[in-house]
Each structure stands twice: as structure tokens, then as C-alpha cells.
Design a protein around this motif. Structure first.
Motif, PDB file in Angstrom:
ATOM      1  N   ILE A  92       0.857  -1.191   0.000  1.00 23.46           N
ATOM      2  CA  ILE A  92       0.000   0.000   0.000  1.00 23.46           C
ATOM      3  C   ILE A  92       0.899   1.250   0.000  1.00 23.46           C
ATOM      4  CG2 ILE A  92      -1.741   1.294   1.267  1.00 23.46           C
ATOM      5  CD1 ILE A  92      -2.763  -1.334   2.389  1.00 23.46           C
ATOM      6  N   TYR A  93       0.575   2.212  -0.858  1.00 22.59           N
ATOM      7  CA  TYR A  93       1.320   3.472  -0.900  1.00 22.59           C
ATOM      8  C   TYR A  93       0.352   4.592  -1.262  1.00 22.59           C
ATOM      9  CZ  TYR A  93       1.227   2.937  -5.991  1.00 22.59           C
ATOM     10  OH  TYR A  93       0.829   2.791  -7.288  1.00 22.59           O
ATOM     11  N   ILE A  94       0.718   5.824  -0.890  1.00 22.72           N
ATOM     12  CA  ILE A  94      -0.121   7.010  -1.103  1.00 22.72           C
ATOM     13  C   ILE A  94       0.673   8.004  -1.944  1.00 22.72           C
ATOM     14  CG2 ILE A  94      -1.321   8.947  -0.016  1.00 22.72           C
ATOM     15  CD1 ILE A  94      -1.783   7.175   2.398  1.00 22.72           C
ATOM     16  N   VAL A  95       0.015   8.552  -2.963  1.00 21.75           N
ATOM     17  CA  VAL A  95       0.623   9.534  -3.851  1.00 21.75           C
ATOM     18  C   VAL A  95      -0.005  10.894  -3.576  1.00 21.75           C
ATOM     19  CG1 VAL A  95       1.060  10.173  -6.257  1.00 21.75           C
ATOM     20  CG2 VAL A  95       1.007   7.762  -5.595  1.00 21.75           C
ATOM     21  N   ASP A  96       0.827  11.908  -3.340  1.00 24.96           N
ATOM     22  CA  ASP A  96       0.341  13.267  -3.105  1.00 24.96           C
ATOM     23  C   ASP A  96      -0.171  13.888  -4.395  1.00 24.96           C
ATOM     24  OD1 ASP A  96       1.022  13.041  -0.456  1.00 24.96           O
ATOM     25  OD2 ASP A  96       3.025  13.906  -0.710  1.00 24.96           O
ATOM     26  N   PRO A  97      -0.974  14.978  -4.283  1.00 25.12           N
ATOM     27  CA  PRO A  97      -1.507  15.611  -5.511  1.00 25.12           C
ATOM     28  C   PRO A  97      -0.425  16.119  -6.461  1.00 25.12           C
ATOM     29  CG  PRO A  97      -2.734  16.346  -3.595  1.00 25.12           C
ATOM     30  CD  PRO A  97      -1.583  15.550  -3.071  1.00 25.12           C
ATOM     31  N   ALA A  98       0.715  16.525  -5.929  1.00 23.93           N
ATOM     32  CA  ALA A  98       1.781  17.063  -6.789  1.00 23.93           C
ATOM     33  C   ALA A  98       2.710  15.980  -7.303  1.00 23.93           C
ATOM     34  CB  ALA A  98       2.584  18.112  -6.028  1.00 23.93           C
ATOM     35  N   GLU A  99       2.423  14.705  -7.061  1.00 24.58           N
ATOM     36  CA  GLU A  99       3.333  13.621  -7.405  1.00 24.58           C
ATOM     37  C   GLU A  99       2.644  12.610  -8.327  1.00 24.58           C
ATOM     38  OE1 GLU A  99       5.903  13.582  -3.216  1.00 24.58           O
ATOM     39  OE2 GLU A  99       4.344  12.077  -3.598  1.00 24.58           O
ATOM     40  N   ARG A 100       3.462  11.747  -8.905  1.00 27.55           N
ATOM     41  CA  ARG A 100       2.990  10.630  -9.705  1.00 27.55           C
ATOM     42  C   ARG A 100       3.779   9.394  -9.290  1.00 27.55           C
ATOM     43  NH1 ARG A 100      -0.157  13.887 -10.335  1.00 27.55           N
ATOM     44  NH2 ARG A 100      -1.106  14.732 -12.238  1.00 27.55           N
ATOM     45  N   GLY A 101       3.090   8.269  -9.216  1.00 31.36           N
ATOM     46  CA  GLY A 101       3.737   7.018  -8.863  1.00 31.36           C
ATOM     47  C   GLY A 101       3.970   6.157 -10.085  1.00 31.36           C
ATOM     48  N   VAL A 102       5.213   5.685 -10.250  1.00 32.55           N
ATOM     49  CA  VAL A 102       5.585   4.847 -11.389  1.00 32.55           C
ATOM     50  C   VAL A 102       5.806   3.424 -10.868  1.00 32.55           C
ATOM     51  CG1 VAL A 102       7.218   4.493 -13.256  1.00 32.55           C
ATOM     52  CG2 VAL A 102       6.616   6.816 -12.545  1.00 32.55           C
ATOM     53  N   VAL A 103       4.973   2.488 -11.312  1.00 33.47           N
ATOM     54  CA  VAL A 103       5.028   1.094 -10.860  1.00 33.47           C
ATOM     55  C   VAL A 103       5.802   0.280 -11.899  1.00 33.47           C
ATOM     56  CG1 VAL A 103       3.675  -0.916 -10.183  1.00 33.47           C
ATOM     57  CG2 VAL A 103       2.816   1.394  -9.703  1.00 33.47           C
ATOM     58  N   THR A 104       6.796  -0.472 -11.416  1.00 29.67           N
ATOM     59  CA  THR A 104       7.588  -1.357 -12.281  1.00 29.67           C
ATOM     60  C   THR A 104       7.493  -2.788 -11.757  1.00 29.67           C
ATOM     61  OG1 THR A 104       9.583  -0.881 -10.987  1.00 29.67           O
ATOM     62  CG2 THR A 104       9.179   0.483 -12.932  1.00 29.67           C
ATOM     63  N   ARG A 105       7.427  -3.747 -12.661  1.00 29.84           N
ATOM     64  CA  ARG A 105       7.363  -5.169 -12.307  1.00 29.84           C
ATOM     65  C   ARG A 105       8.617  -5.853 -12.860  1.00 29.84           C
ATOM     66  NH1 ARG A 105       2.017  -7.540 -14.182  1.00 29.84           N
ATOM     67  NH2 ARG A 105       1.323  -6.142 -12.494  1.00 29.84           N
ATOM     68  N   PHE A 106       9.438  -6.297 -11.955  1.00 28.10           N
ATOM     69  CA  PHE A 106      10.740  -6.856 -12.306  1.00 28.10           C
ATOM     70  C   PHE A 106      11.544  -5.891 -13.182  1.00 28.10           C
ATOM     71  CE2 PHE A 106       8.045 -10.704 -11.722  1.00 28.10           C
ATOM     72  CZ  PHE A 106       8.669 -11.189 -10.582  1.00 28.10           C
ATOM     73  N   GLY A 107      11.405  -4.566 -12.861  1.00 29.56           N
ATOM     74  CA  GLY A 107      12.164  -3.540 -13.570  1.00 29.56           C
ATOM     75  C   GLY A 107      11.492  -2.989 -14.797  1.00 29.56           C
ATOM     76  N   ALA A 108      10.389  -3.571 -15.253  1.00 30.28           N
ATOM     77  CA  ALA A 108       9.691  -3.098 -16.453  1.00 30.28           C
ATOM     78  C   ALA A 108       8.509  -2.219 -16.033  1.00 30.28           C
ATOM     79  CB  ALA A 108       9.198  -4.264 -17.295  1.00 30.28           C
ATOM     80  N   ASN A 159       7.039   8.639 -16.473  1.00 28.16           N
ATOM     81  CA  ASN A 159       7.546   7.417 -17.092  1.00 28.16           C
ATOM     82  C   ASN A 159       8.729   7.731 -18.004  1.00 28.16           C
ATOM     83  OD1 ASN A 159       7.851   4.870 -18.252  1.00 28.16           O
ATOM     84  ND2 ASN A 159       6.222   5.244 -19.742  1.00 28.16           N
ATOM     85  N   GLN A 160       8.565   8.737 -18.887  1.00 25.99           N
ATOM     86  CA  GLN A 160       9.659   9.088 -19.785  1.00 25.99           C
ATOM     87  C   GLN A 160      10.843   9.674 -19.015  1.00 25.99           C
ATOM     88  OE1 GLN A 160       8.076  11.703 -22.771  1.00 25.99           O
ATOM     89  NE2 GLN A 160       6.752  10.136 -23.676  1.00 25.99           N
ATOM     90  N   TYR A 161      10.548  10.452 -17.983  1.00 24.92           N
ATOM     91  CA  TYR A 161      11.632  11.061 -17.204  1.00 24.92           C
ATOM     92  C   TYR A 161      12.509  10.002 -16.543  1.00 24.92           C
ATOM     93  CZ  TYR A 161      13.934  13.917 -13.640  1.00 24.92           C
ATOM     94  OH  TYR A 161      14.872  14.529 -12.832  1.00 24.92           O
ATOM     95  N   LEU A 162      11.927   8.878 -16.107  1.00 25.06           N
ATOM     96  CA  LEU A 162      12.684   7.864 -15.371  1.00 25.06           C
ATOM     97  C   LEU A 162      13.359   6.848 -16.276  1.00 25.06           C
ATOM     98  CD1 LEU A 162      10.241   7.160 -12.394  1.00 25.06           C
ATOM     99  CD2 LEU A 162      12.357   8.492 -12.341  1.00 25.06           C
ATOM    100  N   PHE A 163      12.756   6.528 -17.429  1.00 22.99           N
ATOM    101  CA  PHE A 163      13.223   5.361 -18.173  1.00 22.99           C
ATOM    102  C   PHE A 163      13.697   5.652 -19.593  1.00 22.99           C
ATOM    103  CE2 PHE A 163       9.896   3.793 -15.216  1.00 22.99           C
ATOM    104  CZ  PHE A 163      10.727   3.072 -14.379  1.00 22.99           C
ATOM    105  N   GLU A 164      13.293   6.772 -20.207  1.00 21.81           N
ATOM    106  CA  GLU A 164      13.636   6.995 -21.601  1.00 21.81           C
ATOM    107  C   GLU A 164      15.045   7.554 -21.779  1.00 21.81           C
ATOM    108  OE1 GLU A 164      11.973   6.054 -24.140  1.00 21.81           O
ATOM    109  OE2 GLU A 164      10.166   5.395 -23.096  1.00 21.81           O
ATOM    110  N   VAL A 165      15.472   8.446 -20.858  1.00 19.69           N
ATOM    111  CA  VAL A 165      16.774   9.098 -20.964  1.00 19.69           C
ATOM    112  C   VAL A 165      17.520   8.865 -19.663  1.00 19.69           C
ATOM    113  CG1 VAL A 165      17.980  11.272 -21.401  1.00 19.69           C
ATOM    114  CG2 VAL A 165      15.783  10.833 -22.499  1.00 19.69           C
ATOM    115  N   SER A 166      18.816   8.634 -19.793  1.00 18.78           N
ATOM    116  CA  SER A 166      19.606   8.334 -18.589  1.00 18.78           C
ATOM    117  C   SER A 166      19.708   9.534 -17.661  1.00 18.78           C
ATOM    118  CB  SER A 166      21.009   7.861 -18.992  1.00 18.78           C
ATOM    119  OG  SER A 166      21.679   8.872 -19.736  1.00 18.78           O
ATOM    120  N   ASP A 167      19.906  10.753 -18.195  1.00 18.71           N
ATOM    121  CA  ASP A 167      20.021  11.968 -17.371  1.00 18.71           C
ATOM    122  C   ASP A 167      19.209  13.078 -18.028  1.00 18.71           C
ATOM    123  OD1 ASP A 167      20.666  13.989 -15.666  1.00 18.71           O
ATOM    124  OD2 ASP A 167      22.839  13.712 -15.786  1.00 18.71           O
TER     125      ASP A 167
END
Length: 408
Positions: A80-96, A170-178
Motif C-alpha cells: 500500500i502506498y499514497i501519492v500526493d496531488p503534486a506527485e505521480r507514482g511509477v510502478v515497475t514489475r521486475f524492472g519493467a 515514465n519518460q523522465y525515469l526510463f527513456e533518458v539516462s540523465d
């Protein structure tokens, strides 16, 4: 040498001492060897006993099941986790990547199957191009970023601040390294491209806003192509300077332009102030002229009509009309006079009429005779005070005529 080949007594086929005569007796058990059966029994006792008692569903089996169930429940609740209004939660399954969750409580399969990374997407971040405002760079200037080459082959020193935020977690975390470093490089490249297409005077003076707008548009297009998940909110030009060798001369040029703009603004302000007044004065004079025009025409028309009516009356009674015109003329002449002297052709005595007292509504003042050199005598009129004054009969007829005219 085969395993079953007889060898020397007390030796195995490899020459190691063993059982005498190759007997199959088991080796003696050392005191240091662990007792496996004892360890298994001890482990079974921890979960409620061993042997038939565990297999028959006794008390020990129930306790082990409860413990395992509690562990499973705790493991599930950890998802169980809670996401604030200014945030977004990114769920990954075995890294995907699996999904992106918005504000509110959520649940995911706990670790190590799924993990959640929370990213603040409303936070405004700042990237500085050409300078650094932090304490790590004391000079505050980065020459390799701030120096740009213009179209007319001049060098300008530009410093801009870029404000941006995360649009897609999603793109910020996984599409570009930095992504943050990518944004800096993209903005610097766009700035050099835009500055290289314009002249130095345009970049440093009236073209600042246009340069900033083009840089933001070009940089955002490149960021979208790279799928960085970033959105530029504003680009601010902090400083723009010419080369150091001509900086003083260019400062004079800029000051002259500013003076020109100031004078133009003052002239426009004066024009905006004086023109409405002039228009209002002109409109007022036109209205006055139009009113005077109408008044003169109406007055002339009235005079012409009056003259026409007088001519008509004169043709009917010339003598009466002539006397009336004379009396009207005398009345118009003496209506503003407060003193009137009246006389006749046969006498040199003058009659004084105090019109200022008579028109003021006061008591009539006795008529005062005026001495003359003539020996002719005229009948005297007795006044209320007992004084007498000489009255010419012809003059008395004129006064009666005036009274009769007023009554008519």
C-alpha cells in the motif's frame, strides 16, 4: 587398479589406509560431526513439534499456519502506498514499467515483484545556461556556455535561466539516462542556433524577446523528440553583453536608443494630451459659430419682417408712423439715462426729470426750474412741497403723449 581388486591389507585402491582386509564396516563417527537427525528434530519442534503430532494437525501445526498467514498479510500490506496531488507514482514489475498512478492511495504487488518510484511533477526546476548562481562556482560565469557567435561574426555573452517541470514521469525515469543534463544541452544548442541566425544588434537590443521565444520553441521540440518527459515553462534572458573590447561604445549606443525611446514616449504623451484639448476647442468654436450664424440670420429675418410691417403701416398713416418712430428712437436713447432735461423751442427753460428716483419707486421729487436768460414767463406748476416750477404747455403735451403711449 579396479575398485574390487584385492589389494594390500588395510588399504583402499588409492593406497589410503582403511578397513583391514577390505571389510565393509562403516567408519567410526567423530564427535565433531553434526547429528543431522537431531537438527531436523529441533527445526520441527520450532513449528509445533515433529512426527505424528505434526502430521495429525495438532497444536504445533496450527501455530505454524498462523505465523505464515501473518507474514503473508504483512507482506501484502507493504504494497500500500499514497501519492500526493503534486506527485505521480511509477510502478515497475521486475524492472519493467507497468503503470503510472495519480494522487490517492494505491496498492501494488510488494517487493521484490513490483516496486514504486514517486516523482514530483509540479515542482518547478531551474537550469542556468552561461552562469551558475550556486556557491560552488565563485565567478558565476561559464565562458564555454555564455559566449555565442552571431550572424555578423561577433561574439556576445548571454546568460539565460530555464524553468521547467516533469510532464511525463515514465519518460523522465526510463527513456533518458540523465534528463536534466539533456535539457541543459538541448537549450544551449537551441540558443546557439538562434543567435547564429541573427545579428549582434538585434540580439542585444530589440530582438531579446524574439530570441527567447524561438529558443523555448526549438528546445521544447527537441525535448519531445528525445522523449525526456520534461516541459519548459519559461526562458528568461538574464544578461546580454557585447564583447569586452567594444562594451563601452556599445553602452553609449544603447543609452542613445533609450533616450530616443524616452523622447518618443514623451512626445506621444504630449500629443495625447494636447490633441483632445485642441479637438474640443475646435468643436466648441464651430458650435459657437453655428449658433452665431443662426442668431444673425434669425435677427436679420426679424428686422426685415419688422421693417416690412413698418412700411405697411407708414403707407397707411405716414404722420402717425413717423411720430411713433421718433418717439421709439428717443425712448431707446434715453432708457439708459438717469437724468433727462426737456425744453421747447419757444422757451429757454429746461425741465429736469429725476428718472433714477422715479424708476426706483421713491416719492416723486419736485420739478426744479432751471434759470434762463429769457424774459418769457410760463405757467407755474405747484408741487406737493409747495415749490413751483415752470412747465411749458407743449412739453406737458409730450409727457401726456408718452403716458398715453405706454397705456396703449
Amino acid at each position: 587398479m579396479a575398485w574390487n581388486e584385492p589389494g594390500k591389507p588395510g588399504q583402499d585402491p588409492w593406497g589410503n589406509p582403511g578397513n583391514q582386509g577390505g571389510s565393509n564396516k562403516p567408519p567410526k563417527k567423530s564427535d565433531k560431526d553434526p547429528d543431522i537427525d537431531a537438527l531436523l528434530k529441533k527445526a520441527q519442534s520450532l513449528f509445533g513439534g515433529a512426527g505424528d503430532k505434526f502430521n495429525n494437525g495438532g497444536f504445533g501445526g496450527i501455530g505454524g499456519g498462523i505465523i505464515i498467514g501473518v507474514i503473508i498479510v504483512i507482506w501484502l500490506l507493504s504494497g500500500i502506498y499514497i501519492v500526493d496531488p503534486a506527485e505521480r507514482g511509477v510502478v515497475t514489475r521486475f524492472g519493467a514499467f507497468v503503470e503510472e498512478t495519480k494522487a490517492g492511495p494505491h496498492w501494488h504487488i510488494p517487493y521484490p515483484i513490483e516496486t514504486v518510484r514517486v516523482v514530483n511533477v509540479d515542482q518547478i526546476r531551474t537550469a542556468e545556461i552561461g552562469y551558475r548562481s550556486d556557491s560552488r562556482n565563485r565567478s558565476g560565469n561559464v565562458p564555454n556556455e555564455s559566449l555565442m557567435l552571431t550572424k555578423d561574426e561577433n561574439i556576445v555573452d548571454l546568460k539565460i535561466a530555464v524553468q521547467y517541470k516533469i510532464e511525463s514521469a515514465n519518460q523522465y525515469l526510463f527513456e533518458v539516462s540523465d534528463p536534466d543534463m539533456t535539457l541543459r544541452s538541448v537549450v544551449e544548442s537551441a540558443l546557439r542556433e538562434v543567435v547564429g541566425q541573427n545579428r549582434m544588434d538585434f540580439v542585444l537590443t530589440e530582438g531579446r524577446n524574439e530570441v527567447v521565444s524561438k529558443v523555448q520553441e526549438l528546445a521544447q521540440a527537441n525535448l519531445n523528440d528525445y522523449r525526456t518527459g520534461l516541459m519548459i515553462t519559461s526562458v528568461n534572458l538574464q544578461d546580454a553583453q557585447p564583447p569586452e573590447q567594444v562594451q563601452s561604445a556599445f553602452a553609449d549606443v544603447v543609452k542613445a536608443r533609450e533616450d530616443r525611446e524616452r523622447l518618443i514616449n514623451e512626445a506621444e504623451a504630449y500629443a495625447n494630451d494636447i490633441l483632445p484639448k485642441a479637438r474640443g476647442t475646435a468643436a466648441r468654436e464651430l458650435e459657437e459659430a453655428s449658433a452665431y450664424h443662426d442668431r444673425v440670420i434669425a435677427q436679420a429675418t426679424g428686422e426685415a419682417s419688422r421693417f416690412t410691417s413698418i412700411v405697411t403701416e407708414y403707407q397707411k398713416a405716414p404722420e402717425v408712423t413717423r411720430n411713433r418712430l421718433y418717439i421709439d428712437a428717443v425712448s431707446n436713447v434715453m432708457e439708459n439715462s438717469s437724468k433727462v432735461f426737456m425744453g421747447s423751442e419757444n422757451s429757454n427753460n429746461l425741465l429736469y426729470l429725476p428718472l433714477d428716483k422715479m424708476l426706483g419707486g421713491q416719492q416723486a421729487v419736485p420739478l426744479k426750474p432751471v434759470q434762463s436768460n429769457s424774459n418769457n414767463s410760463e405757467p407755474a406748476a405747484k408741487t406737493a412741497g409747495g415749490n413751483t416750477s415752470t412747465i411749458n404747455p407743449q412739453r406737458t403735451n409730450i409727457r401726456d403723449y408718452l403716458k398715453n403711449r405706454e397705456l396703449r
